[in-house]
Scaffold this motif. Sequence first.
Motif, mmCIF file in Angstrom:
data_model
loop_
_atom_site.group_PDB
_atom_site.id
_atom_site.type_symbol
_atom_site.label_atom_id
_atom_site.label_comp_id
_atom_site.label_asym_id
_atom_site.label_seq_id
_atom_site.Cartn_x
_atom_site.Cartn_y
_atom_site.Cartn_z
ATOM 1 N N LEU A 40 0.858 -1.167 0.388
ATOM 2 C CA LEU A 40 -0.192 -0.274 -0.085
ATOM 3 C C LEU A 40 0.928 1.108 -0.103
ATOM 4 C CD1 LEU A 40 -2.734 -0.341 2.425
ATOM 5 C CD2 LEU A 40 -2.924 -0.524 -0.318
ATOM 6 N N GLU A 41 1.874 0.879 0.311
ATOM 7 C CA GLU A 41 2.756 2.345 0.823
ATOM 8 C C GLU A 41 3.388 2.783 -0.323
ATOM 9 O OE1 GLU A 41 6.710 4.158 3.669
ATOM 10 O OE2 GLU A 41 6.043 1.994 3.821
ATOM 11 N N ARG A 42 3.810 1.585 -1.231
ATOM 12 C CA ARG A 42 4.679 1.620 -2.452
ATOM 13 C C ARG A 42 3.274 2.008 -3.432
ATOM 14 N NH1 ARG A 42 6.790 -3.008 -2.358
ATOM 15 N NH2 ARG A 42 5.315 -4.528 -3.918
ATOM 16 N N VAL A 43 2.100 1.774 -3.675
ATOM 17 C CA VAL A 43 1.721 2.363 -4.511
ATOM 18 C C VAL A 43 1.186 3.389 -4.381
ATOM 19 C CG1 VAL A 43 -1.435 2.341 -5.424
ATOM 20 C CG2 VAL A 43 0.098 0.101 -5.111
ATOM 21 N N ASP A 44 1.027 3.950 -2.407
ATOM 22 C CA ASP A 44 0.496 5.310 -2.439
ATOM 23 C C ASP A 44 2.119 6.618 -2.758
ATOM 24 O OD1 ASP A 44 -0.490 7.346 -0.916
ATOM 25 O OD2 ASP A 44 0.494 7.138 0.036
#
Length: 273
Positions: free
Chosen positions: A199-203
């Motif tokens: 999720l952090e990478r997508v964010d």
Amino acid sequence: MDDITTATSNEHQQVLDLLDIYKSEDGASKLFKDCLIDSDITAYVTLEPCCHVGQTPPCALSLVAAGIKRVVVGFRDPNPRVDGGGLKVLQDSGVDVLVLSSAAQKDTDSSGEEIAAANECANLVEHFVKRISPREEPIGNLDELINGKKRRALRAFAGRQKTDGTIHEVFWPRDFSISDKDKKDSEFGERVNLDVKFLERVDNMLWDHEIILLRLNNVVHKKKGAKLLSERIANELNAHVAQVLGHTALLYRPGFNPVLDLDELASKDDGNE
């Protein structure tokens, strides 16, 4: 189960008790005074330690109180309340301080690894600040704001990027604990755990590029599963699913300072669904 709950509650209370001590007068010394004085310890920090009193004592003073000998800082804090003040507190107390350089300097011997680490720290800080800072104009609920015409414009724009080879993609990581049976289950996208690092990478990619492709073939093999999963991801990140094809989803979210003018794109583009 009751024993586990009690143990967890006690550990949580211990953390709160320590935090109360830390917040109290001279709390840093009470907790950390000389606890590492006899050890040759280097502290690696992403962001320059603060030097002002907030709800807790200054981080720089806590490092000094603990007896830390050396501090490696990944990124100097641009906050006017800090901006080198934390470095000065450390240096004035005899702590050896190294601030990583994000670019090769003539008067330094910055290595490639140091430059890469500095850039990574800068990116972490930049994305974190965007997450916690209020937008000048809140974007609202994108699912309500983006109509069919705007969706078609986003798809057409992404199609041009794919043709040019400039579209940015994020792949769900391989997870050998997920069985082929689960991947073929149309409802699995609703059940699978959302990995925080993913999720952090997508964010981060959405902050940087606004429109990205999610490659979900490592977790779902059905379009319905990809739709359910991509909608969960979009909901977590306040983004919009513009399209799902097979196990690939097109995700959109305006940047902190939006680059894409969606109204203009929609007015110029008559793409097809």
